[in-house]
Write an enzyme that holds these catalytic residues in place. Structure first.
Site, PDB file in Angstrom:
ATOM      1  N   ARG A  82     -15.000 -54.946  28.380  1.00 12.35           N
ATOM      2  CA  ARG A  82     -14.501 -54.110  27.287  1.00 12.35           C
ATOM      3  C   ARG A  82     -15.419 -54.242  26.073  1.00 12.35           C
ATOM      4  NH1 ARG A  82      -8.905 -56.341  25.927  1.00 12.35           N
ATOM      5  NH2 ARG A  82      -9.962 -58.270  26.498  1.00 12.35           N
TER       6      ARG A  82
ATOM      7  N   PHE B 133      -6.919 -61.461  27.819  1.00  6.47           N
ATOM      8  CA  PHE B 133      -5.994 -62.591  27.661  1.00  6.47           C
ATOM      9  C   PHE B 133      -5.707 -63.257  29.007  1.00  6.47           C
ATOM     10  CE2 PHE B 133      -4.660 -60.204  23.676  1.00  6.47           C
ATOM     11  CZ  PHE B 133      -5.394 -61.024  22.849  1.00  6.47           C
TER      12      PHE B 133
ATOM     13  N   LYS C  73     -10.575 -64.237  16.122  1.00  6.36           N
ATOM     14  CA  LYS C  73     -11.098 -64.435  17.472  1.00  6.36           C
ATOM     15  C   LYS C  73     -12.622 -64.440  17.527  1.00  6.36           C
ATOM     16  CE  LYS C  73     -10.709 -62.463  22.143  1.00  6.36           C
ATOM     17  NZ  LYS C  73     -12.090 -62.039  22.375  1.00  6.36           N
TER      18      LYS C  73
END
Length: 559
Positions: free
Chosen positions: A97, A304, A108
């Site tokens: 992605r 995730f 992050k």
């Protein structure tokens, strides 16, 4: 000169090849390459159409345990495995992605891998790249503008201003925009109403771009977007506003997959970027299908942990695109398992075999969950310098107890040389023909039944609760012909439950669905659980504080 240790320093020393050379490794001719500078490109739509009849390569999913502040390294392992497969003589491509600016400048950081397992140009990929996110943001906000314009000029469609569900988006974490009152200042500025912003990666258009098969499918999906409701609760769609054609025009180039390279000059498609906790968390179908026609092995990731990313990859992306994965790699680290076993982040450097064993229940649950989809599993132990032999042995033992093998990987420090064993074993697993892929629920299962299946079989919760209004909404979706759609669970990424503080493998929790949304264009129903937000905020000390240009005009602080 000492060896650089920061991701950006390592990336800056990369010996990149012209992007046409990278394309040639996949037999993509120069005339099909649309360069964006010297080291990134899009692939021409005519060439992509010509790939449809080619045989498909092996599809390998890289997923992970639940993320922790200790770090897991899913993207790094995806890149490393792709390099490793090429190093053992396999023709492999990577599908990732695109990173969102929100996390890049928030907490992050970037999402281009790390250490000696990165995709480059790292700065471009993490920042504006080829403009895909800007196009998606613009198309989304064009629709929002056309809604308010329609209200201003008489509201011929009879939209109820209190029931408009299409908000605006921006690719940034900005809590101040979650809920707003707009169009103040008098009649010339439109009809005042409550609204808000989501982050671009939560936009249904982001999901549509990543799930659409081609431009025709893209425009059809855009037309199916529900923008709001009339007083009688009947739906108004984007096609009713005649917005779908202009939106498709804005997204024409964004639909083309982006080609870049790894530090070892292997091909990588980086395209699309829906969040995995509030969307479906996978790269585009267009890029994945192209890679499968061009390479013998395709390594992709899902966002995730496996409870979110892998479940949605299997139940949404593979279901819609007709993909059949051949192997699953679950990434774990000793450090993260120790955190799941109750060790504070400050104490992770000390050996604690017992904590690894306690925390390994998280890994074992993800193993069982992924196996339930009929896809063979292997565990990648992403090595950190503080790991001890005894701790690594504890991870291996936990994986073996769950019926799979765990392989130690040192790709962060060594690149492909540190992941050759995993590459060999993943190739053998994918070639073994043991995959019997099947989503965990059928299309004809009720929407509530699908939610309950995910909660009980993947989250291992004991029950699902929902307000009566939510249940009525699900029933209305089914009455109107949307009952066959998969569900996209929006919940915290940090736990199997909806409480981010419950690590390990909780099994006594109840999942409360507080809202459901029909994403008719994307082709799924979103179930929002717990306190999940569609517009994140910045932390007390955002990463943006350390990002700057140095005296040479180069980016510093990006990670």
């Amino acid at each position: 000169m000492s060896e650089p240790t920061s991701d950006i320093a390592i990336a800056r020393r990369a010996s990149k090849r012209p992007i046409t050379e990278i394309a040639a490794r996949l037999a993509i001719p120069a005339e099909a390459v649309i360069p964006y500078g010297r080291d990134k490109a899009k692939i021409d739509v005519g060439f992509l159409r010509g790939l449809a009849d080619r045989p498909s390569g092996r599809l390998i999913l890289v997923t992970a345990i639940n993320p922790t502040p200790a770090g897991e390294g899913k993207t790094t392992t995806t890149v490393g495995l792709g390099d490793g497969l090429n190093a053992i003589g396999k023709r492999a491509a990577i599908c990732l992605r695109e990173p969102s600016l929100g996390p890049c400048f928030g907490q992050k950081g970037g999402a281009a891998g790390g250490g000696h397992a990165q995709v480059v140009p790292m700065e471009d990929i993490n920042l504006h790249f080829t403009g895909d996110f800007h196009a998606i943001t613009t198309a989304h906000n064009l629709l929002a503008a056309m809604i308010d314009n329609h209200l201003h000029w008489g509201n011929a469609l009879g939209l109820d201003p209190r029931r408009i569900v299409w908000r605006r988006v921006v690719d940034m974490n900005d809590r101040a925009l979650r809920d707003i009152v707009q169009s103040l200042g008098g009649p010339a500025n439109g009809l005042p109403r409550e609204s808000g912003f989501d982050i671009t990666v939560a936009s249904e258009i982001m999901a549509i771009v990543c799930l659409a098969a081609d431009l025709e499918d893209l425009e059809a999906r855009l037309g199916r977007i529900v923008v709001g409701y009339r007083p009688d609760k009947s739906r108004v769609y984007a096609r009713d506003l005649k917005a779908d054609g202009a939106m498709a025009v804005l997204l024409k180039d964004a639909m083309l997959p982006n080609l870049v390279q790894t530090l070892e000059n292997n091909p990588a498609f980086v395209h699309g970027g829906p969040f995995a906790n509030i969307a479906h968390g996978c790269n585009s179908v267009v890029a994945t299908r192209a890679a499968l026609r061009l390479a013998d092995y395709v390594v992709t990731e899902a966002g995730f942990g496996a409870d979110l990313g892998a479940e949605k990859f299997f139940d949404i992306k593979c279901r819609q695109a007709g993909l059949t994965p051949d192997a699953t790699v679950i990434v774990a680290t000793v450090r993260a398992l120790k955190m799941n076993g109750g060790v504070a982040k400050a104490d992770l450097g000390r050996e604690d075999v017992a904590a690894v064993a306690r925390g390994a229940v998280n890994l074992q649950r993800h193993i069982g969950n992924c196996q339930s989809f009929g896809v063979p599993v292997i565990v990648a132990i992403n090595h950190f310098g503080t790991d001890t032999d005894a701790e690594i042995a504890a991870v291996r033992a936990a994986a073996e107890e769950a019926g799979v093998e765990a392989v130690l990987c040192r790709h962060w420090a060594q690149g492909s040389a540190g992941i050759l064993e995993l590459a060999e074993k993943v190739a053998a697993l994918a070639d073994g023909g043991t995959a019997r892929f099947k989503p965990i629920y059928a299309d004809e299962t009720s929407l509530l039944g699908k939610i309950e299946t995910v909660v009980k079989d993947i989250y291992h919760g004991v029950a699902v609760t929902a307000e009566p209004a939510v249940l009525r909404e699900l029933e209305s979706f089914e009455r109107d012909g949307y009952g066959h759609l998969p569900v996209c669970m929006a919940k915290t990424q940090y736990s199997f439950s909806t409480d981010p503080g419950r690590l390990g493998a909780p099994s006594d929790h109840v999942v409360h669905v507080r809202q459901v949304r029909l994403a008719a264009g994307a082709g799924y129903v979103v179930a929002i659980c717990g306190d999940i937000l569609t517009m994140p905020g910045l932390p007390r000390h955002p990463a943006a504080e350390a990002i700057r240009l140095n005296e040479e005009g180069l980016v510093e602080g990006l990670f």
